[in-house]
Structures are given as structure tokens and as C-alpha cells.
Design an enzyme around this catalytic site. Structure first.
Site, mmCIF file in Angstrom:
data_model
loop_
_atom_site.group_PDB
_atom_site.id
_atom_site.type_symbol
_atom_site.label_atom_id
_atom_site.label_comp_id
_atom_site.label_asym_id
_atom_site.label_seq_id
_atom_site.Cartn_x
_atom_site.Cartn_y
_atom_site.Cartn_z
ATOM 1 N N GLU A 149 49.694 80.228 10.680
ATOM 2 C CA GLU A 149 49.933 82.212 9.609
ATOM 3 C C GLU A 149 50.385 83.000 10.715
ATOM 4 O OE1 GLU A 149 45.504 81.360 7.146
ATOM 5 O OE2 GLU A 149 45.673 81.064 9.427
ATOM 6 N N GLU A 169 42.338 73.536 8.850
ATOM 7 C CA GLU A 169 41.153 74.300 8.155
ATOM 8 C C GLU A 169 39.889 73.553 7.577
ATOM 9 O OE1 GLU A 169 44.275 77.368 9.153
ATOM 10 O OE2 GLU A 169 43.892 75.510 7.763
#
Length: 295
Positions: A149, A169
Site C-alpha cells: 500500500e 491481510e
């Protein structure tokens, strides 16, 4: 190919934190701290004209996991470089093993929904996204979860040939929280983004380039050198116009095509109010290099 000694000369010079720097034989910067200001990052000013801000994430034992103190320091360094008129572009990098292998799970393990709301968890990421100057990610090793990210938060991604990207995640019972589900589809499309987010699988640098996540892939030892060349190339242009161009491209992800085209036209018109636009066109007609003054 440049030697380590020649690259050392390239990287020595103006320094924001009293650090001298040389290049190791792997192509990475070695920092020699004289008056350290940060614990989790290292910074320097590099390039032939000393106009490229370099930020190295530095939590090697944790594979540069993104803890809150690191991101606070990163945000401050980016803002400092952004406000420095001598800096044309910023590079964020890690080390041979990891750009950043994700968020610090131990740090967030006991978070709750209410504590995240109260503390504005991940708010520090705004310091990066608000930067007016181009930011380039130089990614070697793992760029996973928050690391992926962070790379996507940058304007351009260059990768070493052994880099690995992913949003794992899902494997620990959560989802990306700093842009993974929003920026990734804009880079690679819905189907690929769904596959990456829902499986947690990694992709290598070559696949990332093929999908459009990464601009270019280089040998590990050449990555930082090539990234600096890119930053220096950007630095030959008017800083004012570069900022306007960055804003215009980013607008493409924020609005409809019709509204984006109107925004672009307004920015294009706006360049005609600048001295650098006049100088650029005049220099072109006169067949000479332009002398931009950021005005």
C-alpha cells in the site's frame, strides 16, 4: 556499469541529518550517522545535482514493518523534502530483503474498533498522499500488506527483479486498510485485484510489471541507481509544472472522465499564467535548454 567507487562519489554531498553516504556493492546506500534525527528511517540528498530526497525505511530486524513511529518519521521526512525548494523528487526505499513486509501486527493486535476511531488509526498516511512533489518507490524484496500500500501511495514504482508484492491481510482475519482494496483495482483491474486480496497470494516483480502495478523492473544492484536517474530526469523540468502534472494525473482516479478532462484543461490553461511555460516554449523555438525558475 558504474563501480562502487564512482557511485560513492555520486551519493556523497549535501546531507539533511549530518549523515555521509556511500554505495555498497549491492547498490544500496550505506549511511554513516553523525547526528541521527530518526530511529526508523534514514535520509539523504543524492544525485549529481543533489536534488533528490532519499528516504530508506530502516527496521531491518522487522523487515521494515510499518509501525506508527516509523510512519510518523516518514511523514515528517516527506513533508520536509516537499517544502525544500532544492528537492525535485523523493525516493522511498527499503533494503535487499524488504521494502516493507507489512504493518507491525504486534502493535495493532489489541486495537479495537473504537480505539481505531478515537486515535484516527493510519491517519499518518495522509502526509504521504498530500505531498506535492513526485514520490518514487524503489522496491526490493517484500512489499506486502502495508508495504504494498505504501508503494502504491507513491507516484511511480520501480522494482528489483526479486521483489514480491501482495495483500495478505485476509490470512490474519482482516482486510487492507490503507488503500489496498481501492488503489490496487485502479492499477491492475478488478479481477486481478480480487484475486490478490481474496487469496493473499504474492506476485513477483515480472507479473507486477505485466499487470501495470510496476513501471519497470531492474536487477537488484541497479534498482536504486536507475530510480535516481528517473528522479533526476524529472528534476530537469519546472517544479511548478511537474506539480500541476501530478495533480492532473491523480485527478483521473478521483472523478469521471468528463470532469477529469475539464480539470486537465483548466490546469493546461493555468500553465499559460506561468513564466516557466513561457520559458519552455521560447527555449524550444530557440533550440536551447530551458532555464526554469519555478515561477
Amino acid at each position: 556499469m558504474a563501480t562502487a567507487s564512482s557511485l560513492s562519489r555520486l551519493f556523497l554531498g549535501k546531507n539533511l541529518c549530518g549523515r555521509a553516504a556511500t554505495i555498497s556493492n549491492t547498490g544500496f546506500v550505506k549511511f554513516y550517522s553523525v547526528a541521527p534525527s530518526y530511529e526508523n528511517i534514514k535520509i539523504d540528498v543524492v544525485g549529481a545535482k543533489k536534488n533528490v530526497g532519499l528516504i530508506q525505511l530502516y527496521r531491518p530486524k522487522a523487515l521494515n514493518a510499518l509501525c506508527k513511529p516509523l510512519f510518523q518519521e516518514l511523514g515528517k521526512a516527506v513533508k520536509d523534502f516537499d517544502s525544500d525548494s532544492t528537492i525535485a523528487a523523493i525516493i522511498i526505499t527499503g533494503n535487499e530483503k524488504a521494502f516493507a513486509a507489512g504493518a507491525d501486527i504486534k502493535e495493532m493486535q489489541n486495537n479495537t474498533y473504537s480505539s481505531n476511531q478515537r486515535q484516527h488509526f493510519l491517519q499518518e498516511w495522509e502526509d504521504i498522499s498530500n505531498c506535492g512533489k513526485p514520490i518514487i518507490a524503489a522496491v526490493n524484496g517484500f512489499a506486502l500488506g502495508g508495504g504494498c500500500e505504501l508503494a502504491m501511495l507513491c507516484d511511480i514504482i520501480y522494482a528489483g527483479e526479486k521483489a514480491k508484492f501482495g495483500q495478505p491481510e485476509i490470512n490474519i482475519g482482516t482486510i487492507p486498510g490503507a488503500g489496498g482494496t481501492q488503489r490496487l483495482p485502479r492499477y491492475v483491474g478488478k479481477s486481478k485485484a480480487m484475486e490478490i486480496v481474496l487469496t493473499g497470494n504474492f506476485i513477483d516483480a515480472q507479473e507486477a510489471e505485466k499487470m501495470g502495478l510496476v513501471s519497470r523492473v531492474f536487477p537488484v544492484e541497479k534498482l536504486l541507481e536507475e530510480t535516481i536517474k528517473l528522479a533526476e530526469r524529472i528534476g530537469t523540468h519546472s517544479p511548478l509544472i511537474v506539480k500541476m502534472a501530478k495533480q492532473s494525473v491523480n485527478q483521473a482516479y478521483e472523478t469521471t472522465l468528463r470532469a477529469g478532462l475539464q480539470y486537465e484543461k483548466s490546469m493546461f490553461y493555468g500553465t499559460f499564467a506561468t513564466e516557466d511555460r513561457k520559458e519552455g516554449m521560447t527555449a524550444f523555438i530557440e533550440k536551447r535548454p530551458p532555464n526554469f525558475k519555478n515561477e
